[in-house]
Design a protein around this motif. Sequence first.
Motif, PDB file in Angstrom:
ATOM      1  N   ASN A 110     -91.328  23.029 -27.564  1.00  0.00           N
ATOM      2  CA  ASN A 110     -90.478  21.988 -28.405  1.00  0.00           C
ATOM      3  C   ASN A 110     -89.789  22.690 -29.454  1.00  0.00           C
ATOM      4  OD1 ASN A 110     -91.310  19.425 -27.169  1.00  0.00           O
ATOM      5  ND2 ASN A 110     -93.220  19.972 -27.821  1.00  0.00           N
ATOM      6  N   ASN A 139     -86.015  22.045 -31.798  1.00  0.00           N
ATOM      7  CA  ASN A 139     -84.663  21.371 -32.347  1.00  0.00           C
ATOM      8  C   ASN A 139     -83.741  22.068 -33.162  1.00  0.00           C
ATOM      9  OD1 ASN A 139     -85.750  21.163 -34.946  1.00  0.00           O
ATOM     10  ND2 ASN A 139     -86.728  19.277 -34.715  1.00  0.00           N
ATOM     11  N   ASN A 140     -82.677  21.366 -33.318  1.00  0.00           N
ATOM     12  CA  ASN A 140     -81.563  22.151 -34.302  1.00  0.00           C
ATOM     13  C   ASN A 140     -81.386  21.106 -35.155  1.00  0.00           C
ATOM     14  OD1 ASN A 140     -79.410  23.069 -35.369  1.00  0.00           O
ATOM     15  ND2 ASN A 140     -78.214  23.445 -33.579  1.00  0.00           N
ATOM     16  N   PRO A 141     -81.906  21.388 -36.304  1.00  0.00           N
ATOM     17  CA  PRO A 141     -81.910  20.322 -37.356  1.00  0.00           C
ATOM     18  C   PRO A 141     -80.390  20.001 -37.929  1.00  0.00           C
ATOM     19  CG  PRO A 141     -82.862  22.283 -38.308  1.00  0.00           C
ATOM     20  CD  PRO A 141     -82.622  22.134 -36.722  1.00  0.00           C
ATOM     21  N   ASP A 148     -79.856  18.444 -32.045  1.00  0.00           N
ATOM     22  CA  ASP A 148     -80.064  18.687 -30.654  1.00  0.00           C
ATOM     23  C   ASP A 148     -81.693  18.758 -30.390  1.00  0.00           C
ATOM     24  OD1 ASP A 148     -77.540  18.825 -29.915  1.00  0.00           O
ATOM     25  OD2 ASP A 148     -77.310  20.866 -30.072  1.00  0.00           O
ATOM     26  N   LYS A 149     -82.358  18.599 -29.554  1.00  0.00           N
ATOM     27  CA  LYS A 149     -83.683  18.390 -29.250  1.00  0.00           C
ATOM     28  C   LYS A 149     -83.978  19.048 -27.753  1.00  0.00           C
ATOM     29  CE  LYS A 149     -84.838  15.082 -32.269  1.00  0.00           C
ATOM     30  NZ  LYS A 149     -85.519  13.353 -32.295  1.00  0.00           N
ATOM     31  N   GLN A 201     -87.434  20.235 -24.813  1.00  0.00           N
ATOM     32  CA  GLN A 201     -88.692  20.324 -24.595  1.00  0.00           C
ATOM     33  C   GLN A 201     -88.266  21.415 -23.219  1.00  0.00           C
ATOM     34  OE1 GLN A 201     -91.650  17.447 -22.992  1.00  0.00           O
ATOM     35  NE2 GLN A 201     -92.672  18.239 -24.587  1.00  0.00           N
ATOM     36  N   GLY A 244     -84.773  16.835 -22.916  1.00  0.00           N
ATOM     37  CA  GLY A 244     -84.213  16.716 -24.267  1.00  0.00           C
ATOM     38  C   GLY A 244     -82.703  16.084 -24.269  1.00  0.00           C
ATOM     39  N   GLY A 277     -78.859  16.118 -26.614  1.00  0.00           N
ATOM     40  CA  GLY A 277     -77.957  16.823 -27.515  1.00  0.00           C
ATOM     41  C   GLY A 277     -76.476  17.151 -26.925  1.00  0.00           C
ATOM     42  N   SER A 320     -75.443  22.250 -25.627  1.00  0.00           N
ATOM     43  CA  SER A 320     -76.942  22.518 -25.764  1.00  0.00           C
ATOM     44  C   SER A 320     -77.662  22.326 -24.377  1.00  0.00           C
ATOM     45  CB  SER A 320     -77.389  21.640 -26.896  1.00  0.00           C
ATOM     46  OG  SER A 320     -78.910  21.816 -26.840  1.00  0.00           O
TER      47      SER A 320
END
Length: 144
Positions: free
Chosen positions: A35, A37-39, A43-44, A46, A63, A65, A69
Amino acid sequence: MQNNNLDALYRQVIMDHYKNPRNRGELLDDALTVNMNNPSCGDKIQLHLHVNDGVVNDAKFTGEGCSISLSSASMMTETVKGKTVDEALELSDIFSGMVQGEDYDDEKYELGDIEALQGVTKFPARIKCATLAWKAMEKGLDKE
């Protein structure tokens, strides 16, 4: 004019992978799952990988995003299937360099649809979007 046609083609490839993602879903059983993510943008991803005898046999992702992404995740999963762990990691290095504007040996490395993401170089804030799935793959394969 020719450059505009190439940009339009690349946009079409990216949108095709975004709207019709390849390998979207989960792998169960003994799948390696990462997992990330891009804080900075939310964007997330898995990423699920089946690796046997040093070969990536299957790859899927879920995911949410942006188009960059998720299309990158689609392209990455297509590209690494059937590759050895070393080949997949090498492709990840090449991809990371490419989106940062570095040249690569296009005669040695056939990147296919992934080349459509070269334009991300012009938008530095989007580089993290494009590399998120690749970084997840690196993290997972480093565990392997």
